[in-house]
Write an enzyme that holds these catalytic residues in place. Sequence first.
Site, PDB file in Angstrom:
ATOM      1  N   TYR A  18       0.832  -1.196   0.000  1.00 21.13           N
ATOM      2  CA  TYR A  18       0.000   0.000   0.000  1.00 21.13           C
ATOM      3  C   TYR A  18       0.875   1.257   0.000  1.00 21.13           C
ATOM      4  O   TYR A  18       0.649   2.186  -0.780  1.00 21.13           O
ATOM      5  CB  TYR A  18      -0.943   0.004   1.210  1.00 21.13           C
ATOM      6  CG  TYR A  18      -1.817   1.225   1.274  1.00 21.13           C
ATOM      7  CD1 TYR A  18      -3.006   1.279   0.550  1.00 21.13           C
ATOM      8  CD2 TYR A  18      -1.446   2.333   2.023  1.00 21.13           C
ATOM      9  CE1 TYR A  18      -3.802   2.415   0.589  1.00 21.13           C
ATOM     10  CE2 TYR A  18      -2.240   3.465   2.057  1.00 21.13           C
ATOM     11  CZ  TYR A  18      -3.413   3.502   1.338  1.00 21.13           C
ATOM     12  OH  TYR A  18      -4.202   4.631   1.365  1.00 21.13           O
ATOM     13  N   HIS A  22       1.682   4.353  -3.091  1.00 22.67           N
ATOM     14  CA  HIS A  22       1.520   5.794  -2.893  1.00 22.67           C
ATOM     15  C   HIS A  22       2.845   6.546  -3.044  1.00 22.67           C
ATOM     16  O   HIS A  22       2.913   7.740  -2.722  1.00 22.67           O
ATOM     17  CB  HIS A  22       0.899   6.060  -1.510  1.00 22.67           C
ATOM     18  CG  HIS A  22      -0.551   5.761  -1.489  1.00 22.67           C
ATOM     19  ND1 HIS A  22      -1.038   4.477  -1.375  1.00 22.67           N
ATOM     20  CD2 HIS A  22      -1.631   6.576  -1.614  1.00 22.67           C
ATOM     21  CE1 HIS A  22      -2.366   4.521  -1.421  1.00 22.67           C
ATOM     22  NE2 HIS A  22      -2.749   5.770  -1.558  1.00 22.67           N
ATOM     23  N   TYR A  41      -4.086  17.559   1.170  1.00 21.80           N
ATOM     24  CA  TYR A  41      -4.511  16.167   1.362  1.00 21.80           C
ATOM     25  C   TYR A  41      -3.336  15.359   1.899  1.00 21.80           C
ATOM     26  O   TYR A  41      -2.258  15.363   1.316  1.00 21.80           O
ATOM     27  CB  TYR A  41      -4.967  15.610   0.014  1.00 21.80           C
ATOM     28  CG  TYR A  41      -5.802  14.352   0.036  1.00 21.80           C
ATOM     29  CD1 TYR A  41      -5.702  13.412   1.050  1.00 21.80           C
ATOM     30  CD2 TYR A  41      -6.692  14.093  -0.983  1.00 21.80           C
ATOM     31  CE1 TYR A  41      -6.473  12.268   1.049  1.00 21.80           C
ATOM     32  CE2 TYR A  41      -7.467  12.943  -0.998  1.00 21.80           C
ATOM     33  CZ  TYR A  41      -7.346  12.041   0.021  1.00 21.80           C
ATOM     34  OH  TYR A  41      -8.105  10.901   0.009  1.00 21.80           O
ATOM     35  N   TRP A  76      -8.273   3.898 -10.260  1.00 21.08           N
ATOM     36  CA  TRP A  76      -7.397   3.916  -9.080  1.00 21.08           C
ATOM     37  C   TRP A  76      -8.068   3.220  -7.902  1.00 21.08           C
ATOM     38  O   TRP A  76      -7.474   2.375  -7.240  1.00 21.08           O
ATOM     39  CB  TRP A  76      -7.031   5.357  -8.727  1.00 21.08           C
ATOM     40  CG  TRP A  76      -6.283   5.484  -7.427  1.00 21.08           C
ATOM     41  CD1 TRP A  76      -6.811   5.792  -6.210  1.00 21.08           C
ATOM     42  CD2 TRP A  76      -4.887   5.278  -7.217  1.00 21.08           C
ATOM     43  NE1 TRP A  76      -5.826   5.796  -5.246  1.00 21.08           N
ATOM     44  CE2 TRP A  76      -4.632   5.481  -5.849  1.00 21.08           C
ATOM     45  CE3 TRP A  76      -3.828   4.947  -8.058  1.00 21.08           C
ATOM     46  CZ2 TRP A  76      -3.364   5.371  -5.292  1.00 21.08           C
ATOM     47  CZ3 TRP A  76      -2.558   4.834  -7.500  1.00 21.08           C
ATOM     48  CH2 TRP A  76      -2.333   5.041  -6.130  1.00 21.08           C
TER      49      TRP A  76
END
Length: 120
Positions: A18, A22, A41, A76
Amino acid sequence: MIRVAFQLQIDPALIDEYVARHTPVWPEMLAEIAAAGRRNYSLFLGDGGRLFGYYEVDDDTAAQAYLAASPIAARWEAEMSRFFVGLDGRPDQAATPLAEVFNLHDQLATAAASSESDPS
């Protein structure tokens, strides 16, 4: 401006992957997030795969609708959905929102306004 915080649970066996996904996020997905109006964000990873997210937006309903209609965001989110535990639906649409209980800026502004209106 609206501040939005949310939490999700990452499958502990998939945390490393994960994080790798990113680093970095697809440029076209970054562009879609910005086009939706989300800014500042961030994602934060806690113990055991607890994921906390935060962003600021002027109209969160419009931002969510924009991303829900985006083919890039759909692709995505489809690829990312396998990382989450106990999630029903797309991660960007089904995350558990968190209630804000304290904001330093807001409280300082309120305190300053109170002291300005207090003539003593």
